[in-house]
Design an enzyme around this catalytic site. Structure first.
Site, PDB file in Angstrom:
ATOM      1  N   ASP A  31       0.815  -1.220   0.000  1.00  0.00           N
ATOM      2  CA  ASP A  31       0.000   0.000   0.000  1.00  0.00           C
ATOM      3  C   ASP A  31       0.850   1.274   0.000  1.00  0.00           C
ATOM      4  OD1 ASP A  31      -2.114  -1.662   0.030  1.00  0.00           O
ATOM      5  OD2 ASP A  31      -2.665  -1.338   2.134  1.00  0.00           O
ATOM      6  N   ASP A  47      45.816 -31.472 -21.953  1.00  0.00           N
ATOM      7  CA  ASP A  47      45.434 -30.288 -22.728  1.00  0.00           C
ATOM      8  C   ASP A  47      45.652 -30.536 -24.218  1.00  0.00           C
ATOM      9  OD1 ASP A  47      45.400 -27.200 -23.423  1.00  0.00           O
ATOM     10  OD2 ASP A  47      44.837 -27.318 -21.317  1.00  0.00           O
ATOM     11  N   ASP A  48      45.825 -29.475 -24.949  1.00  0.00           N
ATOM     12  CA  ASP A  48      45.929 -29.461 -26.411  1.00  0.00           C
ATOM     13  C   ASP A  48      47.012 -30.426 -26.925  1.00  0.00           C
ATOM     14  OD1 ASP A  48      45.635 -28.611 -28.986  1.00  0.00           O
ATOM     15  OD2 ASP A  48      45.957 -26.496 -28.544  1.00  0.00           O
ATOM     16  N   LYS A  91      37.777 -29.822 -20.826  1.00  0.00           N
ATOM     17  CA  LYS A  91      38.148 -28.405 -20.811  1.00  0.00           C
ATOM     18  C   LYS A  91      37.783 -27.884 -22.196  1.00  0.00           C
ATOM     19  CE  LYS A  91      42.062 -25.238 -20.656  1.00  0.00           C
ATOM     20  NZ  LYS A  91      43.472 -25.057 -20.313  1.00  0.00           N
ATOM     21  N   ASP A 104      37.624 -25.193 -24.830  1.00  0.00           N
ATOM     22  CA  ASP A 104      38.360 -23.964 -25.134  1.00  0.00           C
ATOM     23  C   ASP A 104      37.771 -23.275 -26.359  1.00  0.00           C
ATOM     24  OD1 ASP A 104      40.372 -22.076 -24.913  1.00  0.00           O
ATOM     25  OD2 ASP A 104      42.018 -23.524 -24.977  1.00  0.00           O
ATOM     26  N   MET A 105      38.063 -22.005 -26.521  1.00  0.00           N
ATOM     27  CA  MET A 105      37.665 -21.241 -27.723  1.00  0.00           C
ATOM     28  C   MET A 105      38.714 -20.147 -27.876  1.00  0.00           C
ATOM     29  SD  MET A 105      34.698 -18.540 -28.328  1.00  0.00           S
ATOM     30  CE  MET A 105      33.959 -18.198 -29.908  1.00  0.00           C
ATOM     31  N   ASN A 106      39.617 -20.353 -28.840  1.00  0.00           N
ATOM     32  CA  ASN A 106      40.815 -19.517 -28.854  1.00  0.00           C
ATOM     33  C   ASN A 106      40.814 -18.354 -29.835  1.00  0.00           C
ATOM     34  OD1 ASN A 106      42.711 -20.344 -26.799  1.00  0.00           O
ATOM     35  ND2 ASN A 106      42.507 -22.351 -27.744  1.00  0.00           N
ATOM     36  N   CYS A 146      36.650 -22.279 -21.084  1.00  0.00           N
ATOM     37  CA  CYS A 146      37.884 -21.524 -21.261  1.00  0.00           C
ATOM     38  C   CYS A 146      37.766 -20.858 -22.623  1.00  0.00           C
ATOM     39  CB  CYS A 146      39.046 -22.513 -21.236  1.00  0.00           C
ATOM     40  SG  CYS A 146      40.624 -21.818 -21.711  1.00  0.00           S
ATOM     41  N   ASP A 166      44.815 -16.807 -19.062  1.00  0.00           N
ATOM     42  CA  ASP A 166      46.021 -17.548 -19.417  1.00  0.00           C
ATOM     43  C   ASP A 166      47.223 -17.029 -18.642  1.00  0.00           C
ATOM     44  OD1 ASP A 166      44.907 -19.310 -21.124  1.00  0.00           O
ATOM     45  OD2 ASP A 166      45.503 -18.295 -22.964  1.00  0.00           O
TER      46      ASP A 166
HETATM   47  C1  DGJ Z   1      44.279 -21.483 -24.400  1.00  0.00           C
HETATM   48  C2  DGJ Z   1      43.991 -21.910 -22.996  1.00  0.00           C
HETATM   49  O1  DGJ Z   1      43.592 -20.832 -22.218  1.00  0.00           O
HETATM   50  C3  DGJ Z   1      45.214 -22.622 -22.441  1.00  0.00           C
HETATM   51  O2  DGJ Z   1      45.026 -22.952 -21.096  1.00  0.00           O
HETATM   52  C4  DGJ Z   1      45.485 -23.839 -23.284  1.00  0.00           C
HETATM   53  O3  DGJ Z   1      44.425 -24.746 -23.135  1.00  0.00           O
HETATM   54  C5  DGJ Z   1      45.660 -23.458 -24.742  1.00  0.00           C
HETATM   55  N1  DGJ Z   1      44.568 -22.639 -25.202  1.00  0.00           N
HETATM   56  C6  DGJ Z   1      45.779 -24.674 -25.601  1.00  0.00           C
HETATM   57  O4  DGJ Z   1      45.848 -24.391 -26.937  1.00  0.00           O
END
Ligand code: DGJ
Length: 716
Positions: free
Chosen positions: A52, A349-350, A459, A461-463, A509, A531
């Site tokens: 109110d 990783d990669d 993990k 990733d997209m770089n 990531c 990174d």
């Molecule tokens: C970018 C990521 O942030 C890193 O930690 C690692 O995974 C590389 N790419 C690998 O290409």
């Protein structure tokens, strides 16, 4: 007013006056329908209990022909129509060229914690449903909108925002926000809000390193633990935009949703467009109170599994140790060493797939490289599991190298404008995830990997970011759907994958912290903030991260030195920095000596003791790395039984002591046992009351550069 009474009715509605009052533990939010049918914002601030008290939206008059009433009326979700020169929430274009949109109230539906309000254009069946969800226990309100083309003709949505938020009338507002770049993400900024528009945004197709979709606004008087703070976070992992605007009439408003840049979303008759969600809250306890509220909300309401999700395991990641030079023998050797230190999740990783010996080739070909892994992944995974660790695998599913079978077979799958240059960044191109066939391909690849191998963790990733955002196979009008459909399909892939593999966990990531927002956070367990793993740089990156996101999801590794900026800090400093999040190790364990291994074992052991407190407790930022040469962060367990304070000294001068640390969040009447790593506590007593710890404070001896310790505070 007792909290219980406030919670009894999170949403109050007065049907006669068409006014709503939404109330949480920390805040209330009110809106109402004006005499002309426009939905107007009425209140956002500390909790109210009496609907109110909220008057219907007042009738306003034009100040002048240049200052029409529409500019003063705080429309809750303004369509671009009439004399409105603010950031609109929705802008459309009809097929016949008509572009104005005047939205008026149609109906509402109230549930205990949810409210839906339907609006419609004054002439056409262009309908907007505003969704509100209240999280009473968390102090958060969620807003989003659904736009429906109910006409018989196509239309284009030029701007679709999740919400417009209005700050109370007042002067001297300050905006806090996070900006940065690759390897220097989430830097904190605080600046006065002036007339005009400050835009935080991503135009890159992912959340981005340059701004993070979070804001906090105060009246210029807020600190870490005091003052009123209005804050919000947008849940979208593509092109987003938050516009912080001060009008000529001193009204501060925040509009956020899809980025309007290059946006044009076609809606056929009957089609809808759903905006991202925009979450917001209010704290009377400064920026610290705001982030603690967000942390708890994200842990319990956003993260997969919510409050019942498991504590994050101690992780090892091979990237900084081996880069692309992975093979079964090398990874097994690292895994054995990692297991001895107490690591619980081993992530390769990669470099494990296709022709991936460097970043010039292989992306897109997700078959295991037989030269590096003659027995497939099974040999390594069995070995890792035999060492009582889970196995995680790096993938970058959205990308392709020109040097790959995938690209040779499907050159049309990449995002590009036909006949125009196509930028390769890190030698890679972006697959057009908005396409149904690409979406299915990526889902199938990941589903197969997870089905055929005992993988606990991807993990993801997209770089690189999106550039030249063309989709030549679509109509010119349909092409721009890419910005939205790409992200929707990304979300769909993850959702389907998780449904098919309930044990699977995911880390987001994007070349570091390029994809951290509440949209992706509802789908992943961890994110990689940067990174840049250099511990001193990390203190600032982590501080900014902690403004918006909780420690539990923040992957943080102890790595080798000299690190990327050439700095070498002691291993203790590196561990203590990383122990403030989800601890990982990213070092080349083959190079560690006995002393390093012993220190690592000790720190991982300690981490496991304080892990629930760090990952699920309340964070108090006692001393900021931006303030002086000492940084201190305190975590307090949810049940109040334990607290841990991490203290770091950058560079000591003139033999000055570390400032006294006034702890927070303890029980004044309780007695605590206090102990510091390496006996660096200056206090003579080892048992102190909560009152003393908070008001008398404690002192630690950090003598040299890059000295660090952690103080354990256990309730007796
Ligand atoms: C970018 C990521 O942030 C890193 O930690 C690692 O995974 C590389 N790419 C690998 O290409």
């Amino acid at each position: 007013m007792a909290a219980a009474a406030l919670f009894a009715q999170a949403i109050q509605y007065s049907p006669e006056r068409k006014v709503w009052l939404l109330t949480t533990r920390d805040s209330s939010y009110a809106l109402g329908v004006a005499a002309d049918g426009a939905l107007r914002h009425l209140y956002w601030g500390p909790p109210l209990w009496r609907i109110d008290d909220i008057a219907e939206p007042p009738a306003r008059r034009d100040i002048s022909s240049f200052d029409p009433r529409q500019m003063l009326e705080n429309e809750e979700y303004p369509g671009w129509g009439g004399p409105l020169y603010l950031e609109p929430a929705l802008k459309i274009a009809r097929e016949d060229g008509g572009r104005d949109l005047v939205l008026r109230f149609v109906s509402q539906r109230t549930e205990p914690n949810a409210l839906e309000i339907s609006l419609k254009d004054i002439r056409d069946p262009i309908e907007v449903t505003l969704h509100y969800r209240v999280y009473p226990e968390h102090g958060i309100v969620r807003r989003s909108a659904t736009i429906r083309n109910g006409t018989a003709h196509p239309l284009t949505v030029d701007s679709a925002q999740a919400a417009a938020w209005y700050l109370p009338p007042g002067e001297g507002y300050q905006l806090s926000y996070l900006s940065g770049r690759w390897a220097a993400e989430t830097q904190i900024n605080r600046e006065p809000i002036h007339e005009g528009v400050k835009v935080l945004e991503s135009r890159k197709g992912h959340t981005g390193h340059n701004f993070n979709p979070w804001f906090a606004i105060d009246r210029g008087d807020a600190g870490e633990e005091n003052g009123r703070v209005w804050f919000g976070a947008l849940a979208w992992s593509g092109n987003w935009r938050i516009a912080v605007e001060q009008t000529p009439y001193r009204q501060v408003r925040v509009t956020g949703g899809f980025n309007t840049f290059d946006f044009a979303y076609p809606l056929q008759p009957g089609e809808t467009l759903e905006t991202p969600a925009f979450y917001a809250g209010f704290s009377e306890r400064g920026l610290g109170g705001a982030s603690r509220a967000l942390h708890r909300f994200e842990r319990e309401q956003i993260a997969p599994g919510g409050a019942s999700s498991r504590l994050r395991p101690v992780l090892y990641n091979s990237w900084e140790a081996t880069t692309f030079a992975v093979n079964e023998a090398g990874q097994r050797a690292l895994a054995e060493k990692a297991a001895q230190l107490g690591v619980e999740l081993f992530v390769m990783d990669d470099g494990w797939f296709g022709a991936r010996d460097n970043d010039h080739a292989g992306l897109g070909d997700w078959g295991v490289n037989p030269r590096k892994f003659p027995q497939g992944l099974k040999g390594l995974i069995d070995a890792v599991n035999g060492l009582k660790m889970d196995f995680g695998l790096w993938v970058e599913p959205e990308m392709v190298n020109a040097a790959s079978d995938l690209y040779r077979t499907h050159p049309d799958w990449v995002i590009r404008f036909n006949g125009r240059p196509l930028s390769e960044l890190r030698n890679q191109m972006v697959l057009n995830l908005a396409r149904a066939d690409v979406k299915e391909y990526i889902f199938t690849v990941l589903d197969k990997l997870a089905t055929e191998n005992h993988i606990r963790y991807f993990k993801w990733d997209m770089n690189r970011a999106v550039s030249e955002p063309g989709w030549p196979e679509e109509t010119p009008a349909g092409q721009r759907k890419l910005w939205v459909d790409y992200v929707r399909n990304l979300y769909e892939i993850i959702d389907r994958l998780r449904a098919r593999h309930p044990q699977l966990e995911i880390e987001s990531c994007s070349g570091g912290g390029g994809r951290v927002d509440l949209g992706i956070l509802s789908r992943v367990e961890e994110v990689w903030p940067s990174d840049n793993t250099e511990a001193f740089d990390r203190l600032r990156i982590q501080e900014g991260f902690s403004m918006a996101y909780p420690a539990k999801i923040m992957s943080a590794w102890a790595t080798d030195v000299p690190n990327m900026n050439g700095r070498s800090v002691p291993l203790m400093f590196r561990f203590l920095t990383a122990m403030q999040g989800a601890l990982g190790i990213g070092a080349n364990l083959n190079k560690w000596n006995t002393q390093d291994n012993q220190l690592a074992q000790k720190m991982i052991g300690l981490y496991k003791i304080v892990r629930p407190t760090v990952q699920q407790g309340d964070l108090y930022r006692l001393l900021s790395p931006r303030g002086g040469d000492v940084t201190a962060n305190q975590y307090v367990a949810a049940d109040g039984r334990q607290s841990v304070v991490f203290v770091f000294r950058h560079s000591q001068q003139y033999n000055t002591s570390v400032p006294t640390l006034y702890l927070r969040g303890l029980d004044e009447r309780a007695i605590y046992r206090v102990e510091a790593v390496d006996a660096k506590l200056a206090e003579r007593q080892t048992q102190l009351s909560g009152a003393y710890l908070m008001h008398g404070g404690i002192n630690v001896n950090l003598r040299g550069d890059y000295d660090a310790t952690a103080v354990l505070v256990d309730r007796l």
